[in-house]
Design a protein around this motif. Structure first.
Motif, mmCIF file in Angstrom:
data_model
loop_
_atom_site.group_PDB
_atom_site.id
_atom_site.type_symbol
_atom_site.label_atom_id
_atom_site.label_comp_id
_atom_site.label_asym_id
_atom_site.label_seq_id
_atom_site.Cartn_x
_atom_site.Cartn_y
_atom_site.Cartn_z
ATOM 1 N N LEU A 98 16.824 77.865 58.738
ATOM 2 C CA LEU A 98 17.159 76.478 58.425
ATOM 3 C C LEU A 98 15.839 75.746 58.237
ATOM 4 O O LEU A 98 14.984 75.785 59.126
ATOM 5 C CB LEU A 98 17.926 75.825 59.582
ATOM 6 N N ALA A 99 15.677 75.140 57.105
ATOM 7 C CA ALA A 99 14.418 74.445 56.837
ATOM 8 C C ALA A 99 14.386 73.110 57.561
ATOM 9 O O ALA A 99 15.400 72.428 57.681
ATOM 10 C CB ALA A 99 14.244 74.232 55.341
ATOM 11 N N ASP A 100 13.203 72.767 58.046
ATOM 12 C CA ASP A 100 12.990 71.459 58.673
ATOM 13 C C ASP A 100 12.485 70.522 57.591
ATOM 14 O O ASP A 100 11.358 70.659 57.122
ATOM 15 C CB ASP A 100 11.970 71.583 59.804
ATOM 16 N N ILE A 143 14.525 69.921 47.944
ATOM 17 C CA ILE A 143 15.326 70.619 48.955
ATOM 18 C C ILE A 143 15.964 71.868 48.347
ATOM 19 O O ILE A 143 15.923 72.950 48.926
ATOM 20 C CB ILE A 143 16.398 69.682 49.551
ATOM 21 N N THR A 144 16.523 71.724 47.160
ATOM 22 C CA THR A 144 17.143 72.856 46.467
ATOM 23 C C THR A 144 16.117 73.949 46.202
ATOM 24 O O THR A 144 16.395 75.135 46.391
ATOM 25 C CB THR A 144 17.782 72.392 45.144
ATOM 26 N N SER A 145 14.928 73.565 45.813
ATOM 27 C CA SER A 145 13.862 74.529 45.536
ATOM 28 C C SER A 145 13.489 75.317 46.790
ATOM 29 O O SER A 145 13.313 76.545 46.741
ATOM 30 C CB SER A 145 12.633 73.795 44.993
ATOM 31 N N ILE A 146 13.395 74.641 47.917
ATOM 32 C CA ILE A 146 13.061 75.308 49.190
ATOM 33 C C ILE A 146 14.178 76.268 49.589
ATOM 34 O O ILE A 146 13.926 77.405 49.990
ATOM 35 C CB ILE A 146 12.790 74.263 50.294
ATOM 36 N N LYS A 155 14.067 79.319 47.454
ATOM 37 C CA LYS A 155 12.948 80.186 47.834
ATOM 38 C C LYS A 155 13.328 81.035 49.053
ATOM 39 O O LYS A 155 13.071 82.245 49.087
ATOM 40 C CB LYS A 155 11.704 79.366 48.139
ATOM 41 N N HIS A 156 13.939 80.415 50.056
ATOM 42 C CA HIS A 156 14.379 81.155 51.246
ATOM 43 C C HIS A 156 15.390 82.238 50.863
ATOM 44 O O HIS A 156 15.327 83.365 51.379
ATOM 45 C CB HIS A 156 14.993 80.217 52.281
ATOM 46 N N LYS A 157 16.309 81.910 49.965
ATOM 47 C CA LYS A 157 17.305 82.885 49.532
ATOM 48 C C LYS A 157 16.642 84.043 48.794
ATOM 49 O O LYS A 157 16.987 85.207 49.008
ATOM 50 C CB LYS A 157 18.353 82.213 48.640
#
Length: 158
Positions: free
Chosen positions: A48-50, A67-70, A73-75
């Motif tokens: 979960l991104a902070d 937010i979508t970009s982050i 990237k995690h996915k």
């Protein structure tokens, strides 16, 4: 056991560390008979991104695109980890199902164990000392104490 197949389910939880990939290889080498008679699942958690720092840096209005970009990237990182795990499994002649979920690794691993009716969870151990475990917590320790299945913690030795 999985309904209709008589096969047990073994799940290896991985992250980007060398320890979790070692645990996967260890399981494939040392639990070969168990894995051959089971369904192998490889799982990774997307953190979960902070976003609080983003709000501060953008004066409280974090662009949705950022937010979508982050999240993407995690996915992508999770998918690459799972692809690497599939390649490791295929070296041993094992076909593994893979999946990922977003959340705190401790929680989503245990949720996945219950959701997929896992009988054996395999996790790596980072080998952190007592002080680091006290501050960071230990996913493997949390799983040992809270999972509703047997848990095998694989420690990488030098």
């Amino acid at each position: 056991m999985e309904k209709g197949t008589g096969k047990k389910k073994v799940m290896v939880a991985i992250d980007e560390s060398e320890f979790s990939h070692y645990a996967l290889e260890w399981a494939l080498e040392n639990l070969r008979e168990t894995i051959e008679d089971s369904k192998l699942v490889v799982f990774t958690a997307q953190p979960l991104a902070d976003y609080s720092y983003l709000s501060a840096s953008t004066l409280g209005a974090t662009p949705v695109e950022l937010i979508t970009s982050i999240q993407e990237k995690h996915k992508r990182i999770a998918e690459e980890l799972l692809e690497r795990a599939k390649n490791i499994c295929s070296k041993y002649g094992v076909a593994a199902d893979t999946f990922t979920e977003v959340g705190n690794p401790k929680e989503v691993i245990l949720n996945a164990v219950e959701k997929h009716k896992i009988q054996l969870l395999v996790v790596g151990n980072h080998g952190r000392g007592a002080v680091q475990r006290a501050f960071l917590g230990s996913v493997s320790s949390f799983c040992v104490h809270n999972a509703k299945c047997s848990v095998l913690v694989v420690r990488k030795t030098d």
